[in-house]
Design a protein around this motif. Structure first.
Motif, PDB file in Angstrom:
ATOM      1  N   GLY A 164      28.472 -21.215 -11.950  1.00  0.00           N
ATOM      2  CA  GLY A 164      27.086 -21.513 -11.635  1.00  0.00           C
ATOM      3  C   GLY A 164      26.839 -22.884 -11.051  1.00  0.00           C
ATOM      4  N   LYS A 165      27.795 -23.796 -11.179  1.00  0.00           N
ATOM      5  CA  LYS A 165      27.617 -25.128 -10.594  1.00  0.00           C
ATOM      6  C   LYS A 165      27.437 -25.052  -9.079  1.00  0.00           C
ATOM      7  CE  LYS A 165      30.042 -27.710 -14.128  1.00  0.00           C
ATOM      8  NZ  LYS A 165      31.203 -28.525 -14.461  1.00  0.00           N
ATOM      9  N   ALA A 166      28.094 -24.098  -8.445  1.00  0.00           N
ATOM     10  CA  ALA A 166      27.966 -23.950  -6.996  1.00  0.00           C
ATOM     11  C   ALA A 166      26.585 -23.436  -6.597  1.00  0.00           C
ATOM     12  CB  ALA A 166      29.037 -22.988  -6.480  1.00  0.00           C
ATOM     13  N   TYR A 167      25.899 -22.747  -7.504  1.00  0.00           N
ATOM     14  CA  TYR A 167      24.592 -22.167  -7.194  1.00  0.00           C
ATOM     15  C   TYR A 167      23.439 -22.949  -7.815  1.00  0.00           C
ATOM     16  CZ  TYR A 167      27.465 -18.288  -5.724  1.00  0.00           C
ATOM     17  OH  TYR A 167      28.402 -17.527  -5.090  1.00  0.00           O
ATOM     18  N   SER A 168      23.746 -24.049  -8.445  1.00  0.00           N
ATOM     19  CA  SER A 168      22.715 -24.837  -9.109  1.00  0.00           C
ATOM     20  C   SER A 168      21.762 -25.453  -8.099  1.00  0.00           C
ATOM     21  CB  SER A 168      23.367 -25.941  -9.944  1.00  0.00           C
ATOM     22  OG  SER A 168      22.388 -26.700 -10.589  1.00  0.00           O
ATOM     23  N   GLY A 169      20.477 -25.226  -8.293  1.00  0.00           N
ATOM     24  CA  GLY A 169      19.454 -25.801  -7.434  1.00  0.00           C
ATOM     25  C   GLY A 169      19.151 -25.004  -6.182  1.00  0.00           C
ATOM     26  N   ILE A 170      19.892 -23.915  -5.943  1.00  0.00           N
ATOM     27  CA  ILE A 170      19.643 -23.086  -4.765  1.00  0.00           C
ATOM     28  C   ILE A 170      18.594 -22.036  -5.138  1.00  0.00           C
ATOM     29  CG2 ILE A 170      20.618 -21.427  -3.133  1.00  0.00           C
ATOM     30  CD1 ILE A 170      23.316 -22.765  -3.537  1.00  0.00           C
ATOM     31  N   PRO A 171      17.457 -22.028  -4.459  1.00  0.00           N
ATOM     32  CA  PRO A 171      16.475 -20.983  -4.768  1.00  0.00           C
ATOM     33  C   PRO A 171      16.955 -19.626  -4.260  1.00  0.00           C
ATOM     34  CG  PRO A 171      15.710 -22.318  -2.946  1.00  0.00           C
ATOM     35  CD  PRO A 171      16.978 -22.945  -3.440  1.00  0.00           C
ATOM     36  N   ALA A 172      16.550 -18.586  -4.921  1.00  0.00           N
ATOM     37  CA  ALA A 172      16.936 -17.244  -4.502  1.00  0.00           C
ATOM     38  C   ALA A 172      16.303 -16.943  -3.143  1.00  0.00           C
ATOM     39  CB  ALA A 172      16.490 -16.220  -5.528  1.00  0.00           C
ATOM     40  N   PRO A 173      17.103 -16.556  -2.156  1.00  0.00           N
ATOM     41  CA  PRO A 173      16.548 -16.326  -0.818  1.00  0.00           C
ATOM     42  C   PRO A 173      15.710 -15.055  -0.723  1.00  0.00           C
ATOM     43  CG  PRO A 173      18.882 -15.803  -0.857  1.00  0.00           C
ATOM     44  CD  PRO A 173      18.548 -16.387  -2.185  1.00  0.00           C
ATOM     45  N   ALA A 174      15.816 -14.171  -1.690  1.00  0.00           N
ATOM     46  CA  ALA A 174      15.042 -12.929  -1.682  1.00  0.00           C
ATOM     47  C   ALA A 174      14.653 -12.594  -3.106  1.00  0.00           C
ATOM     48  CB  ALA A 174      15.867 -11.802  -1.086  1.00  0.00           C
ATOM     49  N   THR A 175      13.444 -12.112  -3.285  1.00  0.00           N
ATOM     50  CA  THR A 175      12.977 -11.709  -4.607  1.00  0.00           C
ATOM     51  C   THR A 175      12.340 -10.324  -4.501  1.00  0.00           C
ATOM     52  OG1 THR A 175      10.833 -12.754  -4.270  1.00  0.00           O
ATOM     53  CG2 THR A 175      12.537 -14.075  -5.352  1.00  0.00           C
ATOM     54  N   PHE A 176      12.165  -9.687  -5.631  1.00  0.00           N
ATOM     55  CA  PHE A 176      11.464  -8.407  -5.655  1.00  0.00           C
ATOM     56  C   PHE A 176       9.994  -8.647  -5.346  1.00  0.00           C
ATOM     57  CE2 PHE A 176      15.043  -7.353  -8.518  1.00  0.00           C
ATOM     58  CZ  PHE A 176      15.490  -6.224  -7.860  1.00  0.00           C
ATOM     59  N   THR A 177       9.366  -7.688  -4.724  1.00  0.00           N
ATOM     60  CA  THR A 177       7.940  -7.803  -4.448  1.00  0.00           C
ATOM     61  C   THR A 177       7.156  -7.477  -5.711  1.00  0.00           C
ATOM     62  OG1 THR A 177       7.866  -5.508  -3.693  1.00  0.00           O
ATOM     63  CG2 THR A 177       8.216  -7.199  -2.024  1.00  0.00           C
ATOM     64  N   GLY A 178       5.968  -8.038  -5.799  1.00  0.00           N
ATOM     65  CA  GLY A 178       5.127  -7.814  -6.967  1.00  0.00           C
ATOM     66  C   GLY A 178       4.576  -6.400  -7.008  1.00  0.00           C
ATOM     67  N   VAL A 179       4.300  -5.946  -8.199  1.00  0.00           N
ATOM     68  CA  VAL A 179       3.727  -4.622  -8.401  1.00  0.00           C
ATOM     69  C   VAL A 179       2.374  -4.804  -9.061  1.00  0.00           C
ATOM     70  CG1 VAL A 179       4.012  -2.407  -9.579  1.00  0.00           C
ATOM     71  CG2 VAL A 179       5.999  -3.585  -8.652  1.00  0.00           C
ATOM     72  N   GLU A 180       1.349  -4.260  -8.440  1.00  0.00           N
ATOM     73  CA  GLU A 180       0.011  -4.334  -9.034  1.00  0.00           C
ATOM     74  C   GLU A 180      -0.124  -3.304 -10.135  1.00  0.00           C
ATOM     75  OE1 GLU A 180      -2.769  -6.197  -8.689  1.00  0.00           O
ATOM     76  OE2 GLU A 180      -1.647  -7.553  -7.418  1.00  0.00           O
ATOM     77  N   ILE A 181      -0.554  -3.743 -11.289  1.00  0.00           N
ATOM     78  CA  ILE A 181      -0.825  -2.842 -12.404  1.00  0.00           C
ATOM     79  C   ILE A 181      -2.329  -2.570 -12.389  1.00  0.00           C
ATOM     80  CG2 ILE A 181      -0.722  -2.556 -14.903  1.00  0.00           C
ATOM     81  CD1 ILE A 181       1.621  -4.554 -14.846  1.00  0.00           C
ATOM     82  N   PRO A 182      -2.736  -1.310 -12.249  1.00  0.00           N
ATOM     83  CA  PRO A 182      -4.160  -1.008 -12.053  1.00  0.00           C
ATOM     84  C   PRO A 182      -5.063  -1.538 -13.169  1.00  0.00           C
ATOM     85  CG  PRO A 182      -2.826   0.929 -11.628  1.00  0.00           C
ATOM     86  CD  PRO A 182      -1.905  -0.117 -12.170  1.00  0.00           C
ATOM     87  N   ILE A 183      -4.653  -1.498 -14.392  1.00  0.00           N
ATOM     88  CA  ILE A 183      -5.503  -1.946 -15.490  1.00  0.00           C
ATOM     89  C   ILE A 183      -5.734  -3.440 -15.413  1.00  0.00           C
ATOM     90  CG2 ILE A 183      -5.646  -2.184 -17.991  1.00  0.00           C
ATOM     91  CD1 ILE A 183      -4.098   0.462 -18.167  1.00  0.00           C
ATOM     92  N   SER A 184      -4.681  -4.207 -15.115  1.00  0.00           N
ATOM     93  CA  SER A 184      -4.847  -5.656 -15.047  1.00  0.00           C
ATOM     94  C   SER A 184      -5.527  -6.103 -13.754  1.00  0.00           C
ATOM     95  CB  SER A 184      -3.492  -6.368 -15.191  1.00  0.00           C
ATOM     96  OG  SER A 184      -2.693  -6.085 -14.071  1.00  0.00           O
ATOM     97  N   ALA A 185      -5.438  -5.305 -12.706  1.00  0.00           N
ATOM     98  CA  ALA A 185      -6.062  -5.678 -11.437  1.00  0.00           C
ATOM     99  C   ALA A 185      -7.586  -5.566 -11.525  1.00  0.00           C
ATOM    100  CB  ALA A 185      -5.540  -4.782 -10.320  1.00  0.00           C
ATOM    101  N   ARG A 186      -8.109  -4.681 -12.372  1.00  0.00           N
ATOM    102  CA  ARG A 186      -9.558  -4.510 -12.505  1.00  0.00           C
ATOM    103  C   ARG A 186     -10.211  -5.693 -13.189  1.00  0.00           C
ATOM    104  NH1 ARG A 186     -10.471   0.914 -15.379  1.00  0.00           N
ATOM    105  NH2 ARG A 186      -8.237   0.999 -15.582  1.00  0.00           N
ATOM    106  N   SER A 187      -9.470  -6.403 -14.012  1.00  0.00           N
ATOM    107  CA  SER A 187     -10.079  -7.501 -14.782  1.00  0.00           C
ATOM    108  C   SER A 187     -10.277  -8.759 -13.939  1.00  0.00           C
ATOM    109  CB  SER A 187      -9.220  -7.825 -15.997  1.00  0.00           C
ATOM    110  OG  SER A 187      -7.950  -8.280 -15.588  1.00  0.00           O
ATOM    111  N   ARG A 188      -9.731  -8.805 -12.753  1.00  0.00           N
ATOM    112  CA  ARG A 188      -9.848 -10.002 -11.908  1.00  0.00           C
ATOM    113  C   ARG A 188     -11.134 -10.063 -11.203  1.00  0.00           C
ATOM    114  NH1 ARG A 188      -3.866 -10.731  -9.320  1.00  0.00           N
ATOM    115  NH2 ARG A 188      -2.829 -10.900 -11.291  1.00  0.00           N
TER     116      ARG A 188
END
Length: 131
Positions: A107-131
């Motif tokens: 992990g020393k070689a990867y320390s401080g490197i941000p992940a170049p790709a991440t999963f996209t967010g998923v909207e949860i319908p119940i929590s989206a209504r409260s906004r």
């Protein structure tokens, strides 16, 4: 208020991974296996996942490789403790020490490197209504 919300958000994100590992350990102990190597398995999976994401730029590949490493090392632990009848506590502690040590070294070689790709967010319908 933003500080408290940030702390709660971070604790839920970090705690979810630990809760899943704890759930797996509880299930393992229900069948009579004491696996103290869960931390080592998590470390090996984490470093494999981030190395795969940095290399392939695919979060799915990182997830799949981390899952495969966890499965493979877990199967090795199971084979040693069940078929060879080795001490579960000693094998688990060895797995923790070797897994965290290997992950820290690689992990020393990867320390401080941000992940170049991440999963996209998923909207949860119940929590989206409260906004």
């Amino acid at each position: 208020m933003d500080l408290i919300a940030g702390i709660l958000h971070t604790s839920l994100l970090a705690g979810g991974v630990l809760a899943l590992a704890a759930l797996g350990e509880v299930l393992a102990e229900r069948v009579g296996v004491v696996n103290l190597g869960v931390e080592g398995l998590m470390a090996l999976g984490a470093i494999t996942g981030i190395a795969a994401v940095v290399t392939t730029k695919s979060p799915t590949a990182g997830f799949a490789l981390a899952l495969a490493v966890g499965l493979l090392v877990g199967m090795v632990f199971a084979a040693i403790t069940v078929y060879l009848r080795a001490n579960q506590v000693l094998c688990g502690l060895a797995l923790t020490l070797m897994g965290t040590g290997f992950a820290a070294t690689v992990g020393k070689a990867y320390s401080g490197i941000p992940a170049p790709a991440t999963f996209t967010g998923v909207e949860i319908p119940i929590s989206a209504r409260s906004r």
